[in-house]
Design a protein around this motif. Structure first.
Motif, short mmCIF file in Angstrom:
data_model
loop_
_atom_site.label_atom_id
_atom_site.label_comp_id
_atom_site.label_asym_id
_atom_site.label_seq_id
_atom_site.Cartn_x
_atom_site.Cartn_y
_atom_site.Cartn_z
N LYS A 28 0.85 -1.11 -0.07
CA LYS A 28 0.08 -0.08 0.21
C LYS A 28 0.84 1.28 -0.04
O LYS A 28 0.51 2.43 0.24
CB LYS A 28 -0.94 -0.01 1.18
N LEU A 29 1.99 1.24 -0.07
CA LEU A 29 2.96 2.31 -0.26
C LEU A 29 3.23 2.89 -1.61
O LEU A 29 2.96 4.06 -1.96
CB LEU A 29 4.52 1.70 0.20
N TYR A 30 3.38 2.14 -2.72
CA TYR A 30 3.87 2.48 -4.00
C TYR A 30 2.82 1.93 -4.97
O TYR A 30 2.79 0.84 -5.05
CB TYR A 30 5.11 2.33 -4.29
N PRO A 31 2.05 2.65 -5.81
CA PRO A 31 0.94 2.22 -6.53
C PRO A 31 1.75 1.37 -7.93
O PRO A 31 2.77 1.73 -8.28
CB PRO A 31 0.15 3.22 -7.12
N PRO A 32 0.91 0.24 -8.18
CA PRO A 32 1.11 -0.63 -9.47
C PRO A 32 1.20 0.46 -10.54
O PRO A 32 0.32 1.30 -10.85
CB PRO A 32 0.09 -1.64 -9.65
N LEU A 33 1.70 -0.06 -11.69
CA LEU A 33 1.81 0.73 -13.17
C LEU A 33 1.00 -0.06 -14.00
O LEU A 33 1.42 -0.02 -15.12
CB LEU A 33 3.03 1.13 -13.50
N THR A 34 0.12 -0.91 -13.58
CA THR A 34 -0.52 -1.88 -14.37
C THR A 34 -2.06 -1.62 -14.57
O THR A 34 -2.68 -2.29 -15.34
CB THR A 34 -0.47 -3.28 -13.82
N ASP A 35 -2.53 -0.54 -14.16
CA ASP A 35 -3.91 -0.18 -14.34
C ASP A 35 -4.01 0.71 -15.66
O ASP A 35 -3.55 1.73 -15.68
CB ASP A 35 -4.34 0.83 -13.46
#
Length: 112
Positions: A28-35
């Motif tokens: 929950k720290l850094y968002p994924p780049l897969t959205d």
């Protein structure tokens, strides 16, 4: 594709530590780049986020993240085009790439 292979090298150096080797993010720290929807809807803002960093809450895959992203001002427009092409084609399944001219236009329109 030269943009994506150059982008991968830059991604590993500048982005992978927080966003992961596969763009999966870090808890929950850094968002994924897969959205893919987020990448598409925010296409014109992505260069600004990389160059200037980001503060405040962001929602990705329906999850809120509120960790500051540092700016990377030393990246050139073409470097940013490479990174974004890599992210959107390998993690976002996009068929398009970012052009240097497009990045320059996006950066000119950044909110300061």
């Amino acid at each position: 594709m030269q943009y994506a292979s150059n982008g991968q090298k830059l991604y590993v150096k500048h982005c992978q530590n927080c966003h992961g080797a596969q763009g999966e993010g870090l808890g929950k720290l850094y968002p994924p780049l897969t959205d893919t929807l987020f990448l598409k809807e925010h296409r014109s803002q992505l260069a600004c986020i990389i160059r200037n960093g980001m503060r405040g809450e962001i929602k990705v895959h329906g999850i809120s993240y509120n960790q500051q992203m540092p700016a990377i001002p030393e990246l050139t427009n073409i470097d940013i085009a490479f990174i974004l092409t890599y992210i959107t084609t390998y993690f976002g399944n996009s068929k398009t790439h970012f052009k240097q001219e497009e990045i320059a236009e996006f950066l000119d329109n950044c909110k300061k």
